[in-house]
Design an enzyme around this catalytic site. Structure first.
Site, mmCIF file in Angstrom:
data_model
loop_
_atom_site.group_PDB
_atom_site.id
_atom_site.type_symbol
_atom_site.label_atom_id
_atom_site.label_comp_id
_atom_site.label_asym_id
_atom_site.label_seq_id
_atom_site.Cartn_x
_atom_site.Cartn_y
_atom_site.Cartn_z
ATOM 1 N N ASP A 53 0.856 -1.189 0.000
ATOM 2 C CA ASP A 53 0.000 0.000 0.000
ATOM 3 C C ASP A 53 0.888 1.235 0.000
ATOM 4 O O ASP A 53 2.099 1.154 0.232
ATOM 5 C CB ASP A 53 -0.928 0.007 1.215
ATOM 6 C CG ASP A 53 -1.962 1.135 1.165
ATOM 7 O OD1 ASP A 53 -2.331 1.550 0.054
ATOM 8 O OD2 ASP A 53 -2.387 1.611 2.231
ATOM 9 N N SER A 54 0.263 2.380 -0.201
ATOM 10 C CA SER A 54 1.000 3.636 -0.144
ATOM 11 C C SER A 54 1.342 4.016 1.291
ATOM 12 O O SER A 54 2.305 4.744 1.528
ATOM 13 C CB SER A 54 0.182 4.759 -0.788
ATOM 14 O OG SER A 54 -1.044 4.930 -0.090
ATOM 15 N N TYR B 286 -1.090 8.314 -2.727
ATOM 16 C CA TYR B 286 -1.137 7.933 -4.132
ATOM 17 C C TYR B 286 -2.323 8.556 -4.867
ATOM 18 O O TYR B 286 -2.280 8.719 -6.084
ATOM 19 C CB TYR B 286 -1.242 6.410 -4.265
ATOM 20 C CG TYR B 286 0.067 5.660 -4.232
ATOM 21 C CD1 TYR B 286 1.286 6.308 -4.003
ATOM 22 C CD2 TYR B 286 0.097 4.283 -4.426
ATOM 23 C CE1 TYR B 286 2.481 5.614 -3.974
ATOM 24 C CE2 TYR B 286 1.292 3.570 -4.408
ATOM 25 C CZ TYR B 286 2.482 4.235 -4.180
ATOM 26 O OH TYR B 286 3.656 3.530 -4.163
ATOM 27 N N GLY B 287 -3.386 8.869 -4.139
ATOM 28 C CA GLY B 287 -4.628 9.316 -4.769
ATOM 29 C C GLY B 287 -4.482 10.438 -5.777
ATOM 30 O O GLY B 287 -5.048 10.376 -6.874
ATOM 31 N N CYS C 15 -4.218 -1.707 -1.950
ATOM 32 C CA CYS C 15 -4.383 -0.296 -2.285
ATOM 33 C C CYS C 15 -5.269 -0.221 -3.517
ATOM 34 O O CYS C 15 -4.930 -0.791 -4.563
ATOM 35 C CB CYS C 15 -3.021 0.340 -2.567
ATOM 36 S SG CYS C 15 -3.087 2.039 -3.184
ATOM 37 N N ASN C 16 -6.403 0.445 -3.398
ATOM 38 C CA ASN C 16 -7.334 0.532 -4.521
ATOM 39 C C ASN C 16 -6.757 1.332 -5.681
ATOM 40 O O ASN C 16 -6.948 0.978 -6.845
ATOM 41 C CB ASN C 16 -8.643 1.152 -4.046
ATOM 42 C CG ASN C 16 -9.449 0.225 -3.163
ATOM 43 O OD1 ASN C 16 -10.268 -0.548 -3.631
ATOM 44 N ND2 ASN C 16 -9.218 0.299 -1.852
ATOM 45 N N THR C 17 -6.034 2.417 -5.375
ATOM 46 C CA THR C 17 -5.463 3.235 -6.438
ATOM 47 C C THR C 17 -4.408 2.460 -7.214
ATOM 48 O O THR C 17 -4.364 2.510 -8.451
ATOM 49 C CB THR C 17 -4.851 4.522 -5.856
ATOM 50 O OG1 THR C 17 -5.844 5.219 -5.085
ATOM 51 C CG2 THR C 17 -4.359 5.440 -6.962
ATOM 52 N N CYS D 267 -11.147 2.737 -0.339
ATOM 53 C CA CYS D 267 -9.756 3.029 -0.003
ATOM 54 C C CYS D 267 -9.460 2.226 1.246
ATOM 55 O O CYS D 267 -10.266 2.225 2.193
ATOM 56 C CB CYS D 267 -9.546 4.525 0.243
ATOM 57 S SG CYS D 267 -7.900 4.916 0.900
ATOM 58 N N THR D 268 -8.334 1.536 1.276
ATOM 59 C CA THR D 268 -8.072 0.643 2.411
ATOM 60 C C THR D 268 -7.832 1.401 3.711
ATOM 61 O O THR D 268 -7.809 0.789 4.780
ATOM 62 C CB THR D 268 -6.873 -0.281 2.116
ATOM 63 O OG1 THR D 268 -5.742 0.498 1.699
ATOM 64 C CG2 THR D 268 -7.228 -1.278 1.016
ATOM 65 N N HIS D 269 -7.684 2.719 3.643
ATOM 66 C CA HIS D 269 -7.607 3.510 4.875
ATOM 67 C C HIS D 269 -8.964 3.601 5.581
ATOM 68 O O HIS D 269 -9.022 3.764 6.801
ATOM 69 C CB HIS D 269 -7.115 4.928 4.572
ATOM 70 C CG HIS D 269 -5.646 5.044 4.331
ATOM 71 N ND1 HIS D 269 -5.061 4.683 3.144
ATOM 72 C CD2 HIS D 269 -4.637 5.480 5.137
ATOM 73 C CE1 HIS D 269 -3.748 4.906 3.216
ATOM 74 N NE2 HIS D 269 -3.472 5.387 4.414
#
Length: 277
Positions: A16-17, A48-49, A79-81, A191-193
């Site tokens: 992930d970022s 990253y978004g 990470c979705n992005t 978003c994984t956050h």
């Protein structure tokens, strides 16, 4: 002499970022506690978004090289992005080890969960701009009405470890108002956050809206893939959970301890570029 490690005991890599992918790591650890995990995040380039997807794609490819070097048996793009940026590579099995993203499992779960077909997606700007969620959801449910909303402030708050409180609630309300105005009955935490603040989000959207956490759906898919390939770690005992970051490992651990107490055993710095931004 290099120590031989059976394929079943090789680690699962997660990328992930920042700290968001810990929600996916936690889901995997809950379902497969015996697995060894390597969590690698690119905090030097977080978030990253707002970045061009081509740039995110290049970052992801370098991390895949790192996971190969670490002898991982499987990589989860937590990470979705990054999943949106590298979806063609993931679908083409372009790497020496299996790699899968979080979008497809989350989209499938949302399509199944929604009664009305009205589905909201809260995500980063990059994920929204890619259109990957509406496209993928409609593969499973062609009649779905999908509304997206970028929520960059929530990404920042979660990365800081600030996941509750009055100010977070106000920010969640502001971010989700356009989605709720469309009368959705299902909300994808795209978003994984965001699962870090799922309690606040659920309180804001109310009990009539079901939250979909793609990380949990991904963990189920990972377990199935490892089982089919004979790669499940038989144990014994809980696996190791190591973290690597392109940023400050001490800062990473401080936030990780708030987001997932006891979830990460150790963290170290990695330098993957000759010059980091």
């Amino acid at each position: 002499m290099t120590q031989y490690i059976p394929d079943t005991q090789r680690p699962i890599g997660l990328f992930d970022s920042g700290e968001g992918g810990l929600t996916v790591a936690r889901a995997v650890a809950d379902l497969l506690p015996q697995e060894n995990l390597i969590y690698a995040c690119d905090t030097a380039h977080f978030p990253y978004g707002p970045r061009p997807l081509a740039e995110v794609r290049a970052f992801f490819r370098r991390f895949m090289e790192f996971f190969v070097e670490q002898n991982c048996k499987l990589v989860i793009v937590a990470c979705n992005t990054a999943t949106a940026a590298a979806i063609d590579l993931l679908l083409a099995d372009a790497f020496p080890i299996p790699a899968l993203g979080v979008v497809q499992p989350g989209a499938a779960m949302a399509a199944e969960a929604s009664v009305t077909g009205r589905i909201g997606v809260a995500a980063t700007q990059g994920t929204c701009d890619s259109g990957i969620y509406p496209q993928t959801i409609r593969l499973f449910r062609p009649d779905a009405y999908v509304v997206q909303q970028a929520c960059p402030i929530l990404v920042i708050r979660a990365e800081e470890g600030v996941i509750s409180g009055p100010e977070v609630r106000r920010e969640v309300e502001r971010c989700l108002a356009p989605i709720l105005a469309e009368r959705v009955d299902t909300l994808v935490l795209g978003c994984t956050h965001f699962p870090h603040m799922a309690k606040v989000i659920q309180d804001v959207v109310g009990p009539a809206v079901r939250l979909v956490d793609p990380g949990k759906a991904t963990a189920v898919q990972v377990a199935d893939l490892l089982r089919r390939r004979g790669l499940l770690n038989p144990g014994p005992g809980p696996g190791q959970r190591r973290a690597f970051t392109t940023g400050d490992p001490q800062r990473f651990l401080e936030v990780a301890c708030r987001l997932w107490p006891g979830g990460v055993d150790a963290a170290a710095h990695i330098h993957l570029w000759s010059q980091q931004e």
